[in-house]
Write a protein that holds these residues in place. Structure first.
Motif, PDB file in Angstrom:
ATOM      1  N   SER A  99       0.964  -1.227   0.224  1.00 21.17           N
ATOM      2  CA  SER A  99       0.127  -0.126   0.199  1.00 21.17           C
ATOM      3  C   SER A  99       0.783   1.236  -0.037  1.00 21.17           C
ATOM      4  O   SER A  99       2.094   1.251   0.232  1.00 21.17           O
ATOM      5  CB  SER A  99      -0.883  -0.074   1.202  1.00 21.17           C
ATOM      6  N   LYS A 100       0.190   2.413  -0.190  1.00 20.62           N
ATOM      7  CA  LYS A 100       1.143   3.540  -0.328  1.00 20.62           C
ATOM      8  C   LYS A 100       1.595   3.923   1.062  1.00 20.62           C
ATOM      9  O   LYS A 100       0.829   3.896   2.111  1.00 20.62           O
ATOM     10  CB  LYS A 100       0.270   4.931  -1.042  1.00 20.62           C
ATOM     11  N   THR A 101       2.643   4.450   1.079  1.00 11.64           N
ATOM     12  CA  THR A 101       3.459   5.165   2.343  1.00 11.64           C
ATOM     13  C   THR A 101       4.114   6.218   2.124  1.00 11.64           C
ATOM     14  O   THR A 101       4.800   6.389   1.109  1.00 11.64           O
ATOM     15  CB  THR A 101       4.193   3.907   3.003  1.00 11.64           C
ATOM     16  N   GLN A 102       3.919   7.244   3.089  1.00 10.39           N
ATOM     17  CA  GLN A 102       4.933   8.497   3.101  1.00 10.39           C
ATOM     18  C   GLN A 102       6.193   7.968   3.821  1.00 10.39           C
ATOM     19  O   GLN A 102       6.271   7.453   4.698  1.00 10.39           O
ATOM     20  CB  GLN A 102       4.049   9.446   3.839  1.00 10.39           C
ATOM     21  N   ASP A 116       6.318   9.416   7.124  1.00 10.34           N
ATOM     22  CA  ASP A 116       5.551   8.414   8.151  1.00 10.34           C
ATOM     23  C   ASP A 116       6.493   7.235   8.709  1.00 10.34           C
ATOM     24  O   ASP A 116       6.572   6.973   9.938  1.00 10.34           O
ATOM     25  CB  ASP A 116       4.245   7.841   7.753  1.00 10.34           C
ATOM     26  N   PHE A 117       7.215   6.522   7.708  1.00 11.29           N
ATOM     27  CA  PHE A 117       8.032   5.639   7.950  1.00 11.29           C
ATOM     28  C   PHE A 117       9.149   6.097   8.791  1.00 11.29           C
ATOM     29  O   PHE A 117       9.613   5.651   9.754  1.00 11.29           O
ATOM     30  CB  PHE A 117       8.699   5.168   6.737  1.00 11.29           C
ATOM     31  N   PHE A 118       9.940   7.232   8.459  1.00 15.60           N
ATOM     32  CA  PHE A 118      10.806   7.815   9.236  1.00 15.60           C
ATOM     33  C   PHE A 118      10.371   8.074  10.913  1.00 15.60           C
ATOM     34  O   PHE A 118      11.159   7.762  11.887  1.00 15.60           O
ATOM     35  CB  PHE A 118      11.354   9.258   8.672  1.00 15.60           C
ATOM     36  N   ALA A 163       8.313  14.228   1.110  1.00 16.20           N
ATOM     37  CA  ALA A 163       8.348  13.197   2.265  1.00 16.20           C
ATOM     38  C   ALA A 163       6.898  13.118   2.636  1.00 16.20           C
ATOM     39  O   ALA A 163       6.660  12.043   3.277  1.00 16.20           O
ATOM     40  CB  ALA A 163       9.232  13.613   3.623  1.00 16.20           C
ATOM     41  N   HIS A 164       6.114  14.060   2.369  1.00 14.84           N
ATOM     42  CA  HIS A 164       4.674  13.840   2.885  1.00 14.84           C
ATOM     43  C   HIS A 164       3.608  13.616   1.787  1.00 14.84           C
ATOM     44  O   HIS A 164       2.440  13.543   1.774  1.00 14.84           O
ATOM     45  CB  HIS A 164       4.408  15.343   3.339  1.00 14.84           C
ATOM     46  N   ILE A 165       4.168  13.104   0.573  1.00 15.42           N
ATOM     47  CA  ILE A 165       3.546  12.238  -0.563  1.00 15.42           C
ATOM     48  C   ILE A 165       3.664  10.910  -0.610  1.00 15.42           C
ATOM     49  O   ILE A 165       4.994  10.631  -0.495  1.00 15.42           O
ATOM     50  CB  ILE A 165       4.079  13.235  -1.711  1.00 15.42           C
ATOM     51  N   SER A 166       2.692  10.239  -0.777  1.00 14.17           N
ATOM     52  CA  SER A 166       2.634   8.845  -0.588  1.00 14.17           C
ATOM     53  C   SER A 166       3.466   8.201  -1.778  1.00 14.17           C
ATOM     54  O   SER A 166       3.266   8.700  -2.900  1.00 14.17           O
ATOM     55  CB  SER A 166       1.196   8.061  -0.844  1.00 14.17           C
ATOM     56  N   THR A 167       4.470   7.282  -1.382  1.00 12.85           N
ATOM     57  CA  THR A 167       5.255   6.593  -2.415  1.00 12.85           C
ATOM     58  C   THR A 167       4.402   5.282  -2.574  1.00 12.85           C
ATOM     59  O   THR A 167       3.918   4.637  -1.622  1.00 12.85           O
ATOM     60  CB  THR A 167       6.716   6.282  -1.674  1.00 12.85           C
ATOM     61  N   PRO A 216       3.805   1.503  -3.708  1.00 13.32           N
ATOM     62  CA  PRO A 216       4.292   0.340  -3.175  1.00 13.32           C
ATOM     63  C   PRO A 216       5.281  -0.084  -4.301  1.00 13.32           C
ATOM     64  O   PRO A 216       5.325  -0.199  -5.510  1.00 13.32           O
ATOM     65  CB  PRO A 216       3.074  -0.614  -3.593  1.00 13.32           C
ATOM     66  N   HIS A 217       6.502  -0.666  -3.715  1.00 10.68           N
ATOM     67  CA  HIS A 217       7.700  -1.215  -4.275  1.00 10.68           C
ATOM     68  C   HIS A 217       8.298  -0.101  -5.298  1.00 10.68           C
ATOM     69  O   HIS A 217       9.063  -0.523  -6.376  1.00 10.68           O
ATOM     70  CB  HIS A 217       7.498  -2.346  -5.334  1.00 10.68           C
ATOM     71  N   LYS A 218       8.223   1.165  -4.818  1.00 12.96           N
ATOM     72  CA  LYS A 218       8.626   2.405  -5.689  1.00 12.96           C
ATOM     73  C   LYS A 218       9.750   3.250  -4.482  1.00 12.96           C
ATOM     74  O   LYS A 218       9.523   2.941  -3.353  1.00 12.96           O
ATOM     75  CB  LYS A 218       7.919   3.528  -6.185  1.00 12.96           C
ATOM     76  N   THR A 219      10.775   3.785  -5.294  1.00 14.57           N
ATOM     77  CA  THR A 219      11.697   4.714  -4.471  1.00 14.57           C
ATOM     78  C   THR A 219      11.529   5.948  -4.704  1.00 14.57           C
ATOM     79  O   THR A 219      11.599   6.390  -5.954  1.00 14.57           O
ATOM     80  CB  THR A 219      12.986   4.141  -4.725  1.00 14.57           C
ATOM     81  N   THR A 220      11.581   6.792  -3.600  1.00 17.28           N
ATOM     82  CA  THR A 220      11.632   8.164  -4.075  1.00 17.28           C
ATOM     83  C   THR A 220      12.388   9.169  -3.328  1.00 17.28           C
ATOM     84  O   THR A 220      13.024   8.414  -2.124  1.00 17.28           O
ATOM     85  CB  THR A 220      10.046   8.830  -3.586  1.00 17.28           C
ATOM     86  N   HIS A 221      12.794  10.182  -3.662  1.00 16.76           N
ATOM     87  CA  HIS A 221      13.796  10.977  -2.962  1.00 16.76           C
ATOM     88  C   HIS A 221      12.902  11.646  -1.696  1.00 16.76           C
ATOM     89  O   HIS A 221      11.712  12.054  -1.950  1.00 16.76           O
ATOM     90  CB  HIS A 221      14.295  12.097  -3.560  1.00 16.76           C
ATOM     91  N   PHE A 222      13.599  12.147  -0.727  1.00 18.01           N
ATOM     92  CA  PHE A 222      12.647  12.783   0.451  1.00 18.01           C
ATOM     93  C   PHE A 222      13.674  13.593   1.385  1.00 18.01           C
ATOM     94  O   PHE A 222      14.846  13.417   1.288  1.00 18.01           O
ATOM     95  CB  PHE A 222      11.939  11.845   1.406  1.00 18.01           C
ATOM     96  N   ALA A 223      13.189  14.312   2.136  1.00 20.19           N
ATOM     97  CA  ALA A 223      13.801  15.025   3.151  1.00 20.19           C
ATOM     98  C   ALA A 223      13.368  15.404   4.479  1.00 20.19           C
ATOM     99  O   ALA A 223      12.125  15.630   4.379  1.00 20.19           O
ATOM    100  CB  ALA A 223      14.705  16.438   2.657  1.00 20.19           C
TER     101      ALA A 223
END
Length: 384
Positions: free
Chosen positions: A90-93, A96-98, A133-137, A139-146
């Motif tokens: 499922s989508k995850t920010q 939130d994970f951090f 970082a506050h936009i949902s990633t 499933p099984h994708k990689t995004t940049h965040f801070a």
């Protein structure tokens, strides 16, 4: 009498035999302890923390001093930058994970105090990454965040402590800060930053951004492609300028993620060229052709829906080169069994010019191809 002696002898022998079940059971704990003692402790390793829900890679830790828009005082902050891979269905920010699995602290330990994250309501060069970082990633994708943490003062070291779901501390990651000048400090109103980079991060050779016309960009890209064609021929590879394209899409600008920030690849004025500090001059893609052709090739064959599938062998190494108007060649290494298309490595802002859900599936790095870096610098020299 013989029976009595024989029975006694058997009894004596049994009493002296090793108790197998006892010895085996006692040997297991010893073996288990030995194995445990050689296992790597769970937690951070080389800037990477991973569990079943996701993976965080810390590539850059920056401290900034900027102006707080709500007061006249200076605002200090430490910003952890990197990539987040969503390993769930499922989508995850990333934020939130951090927040769930990581705690941040300044060092040394005598000044140990848990940091509280913030959206950092101040102008900084990392605003887009903080927003991401506050936009949902997906499933099984990689995004940049801070993720940003406000501070009363800056420290030389910072620590990230991973947590289990039971809030138990795991092996921490420690990052040492090094002072570097902040790019575009005049534009952002900030003072120089302190930056801590992991050992696998790349140092940018970025120059001043040039303001080039469309015709100038086309000429530079054509000249670079001619140079790349000679290089590809020598290395028995094919090269094409069809490094980026897309089908029906929204109204937002297209971009790529790099260690120097986002590079605008297609301007549709949402949010517009002024929102990006780096813009694409052009690019190319190196690949192995299915029909064995080498040198400069027309990769666009068939229909757009066919994309790279007719000619490009994605079972072999593929490299996309992105030429920035800051004089840097960025590279995306892919293929080797991964599916590749003309939109691989690129994302799009939404129709309102905001960072949307369609984010790059892979990130560009600063190319280690020094010959390519030198060639781009040479081609840009007349316009400097």
């Amino acid at each position: 009498m013989k029976k009595i002696v024989l029975a006694s002898l058997i009894s004596l022998l049994v009493g002296t035999l090793p108790a197998c079940s006892t010895n085996l059971s006692s040997s297991h704990p010893h073996s288990h302890r030995t194995a445990d003692s050689t296992q790597t402790k769970p937690g951070f390793h080389n800037g990477v923390f991973s569990n079943r829900q996701g993976t965080i890679v810390i590539k850059n830790v920056a401290t900034i001093v900027t102006n707080d828009p709500s007061t006249t005082q200076k605002l200090c902050a430490v910003i952890f930058r990197g990539t987040f891979t969503n390993k769930t269905a499922s989508k995850t920010q990333a934020a939130d994970f951090f927040q769930k699995y990581l705690e941040a602290y300044p060092l040394p330990k005598s000044q140990h105090q848990k940091l509280i994250s913030s959206n950092l309501e101040a102008q900084s060069p990392y605003d887009s990454e903080i927003a991401a970082a506050h936009i949902s990633t997906a499933p099984h994708k990689t995004t940049h965040f801070a993720v940003a943490f406000p501070l009363k003062k800056l420290y030389s070291h910072y620590e990230l402590v991973p947590l289990t779901t039971q809030r138990q501390h795991l092996q921490a990651g420690v990052f040492k800060a090094k002072k570097t000048p902040l790019t575009n400090s005049a534009a952002t109103g900030t003072t120089p930053t302190t930056t801590a980079k992991s050992s696998n991060s790349s140092q940018s050779t970025s120059k001043n951004v040039l303001h080039l016309t469309i015709d100038q960009k086309k000429q530079i890209n054509a000249d670079f492609l001619n140079w790349a064609a000679e290089r590809a021929t020598v290395e028995h590879m094919a090269v094409s300028d069809w490094y980026f394209d897309h089908g029906s899409a929204g109204l937002g600008d297209w971009y790529a993620n790099t260690p120097d920030g986002q590079v605008q690849v297609q301007n549709q004025n949402q949010p517009g060229a002024a929102a990006f500090k780096i813009h694409a001059v052009g690019g190319c893609i190196f690949y192995k052709s299915k029909d064995g052709q080498i040198g400069k090739q027309n990769l666009y064959k068939g229909s757009f829906a066919d994309n790279y599938s007719i000619s490009l062998d994605d079972g072999q190494p593929v490299s996309k080169y992105l030429l920035g108007d800051n004089g840097v060649v960025y590279e995306l290494k892919t293929g080797n069994g991964s599916s590749v298309s003309s939109s691989t490595g690129f994302g799009q802002y939404d129709d309102n010019g905001q960072l949307g859900n369609y984010q790059p599936d892979q990130n560009f790095e600063i190319s280690a191809d020094q010959a390519a870096q030198n060639e781009l610098q040479k081609l840009l020299t007349p316009y400097q």
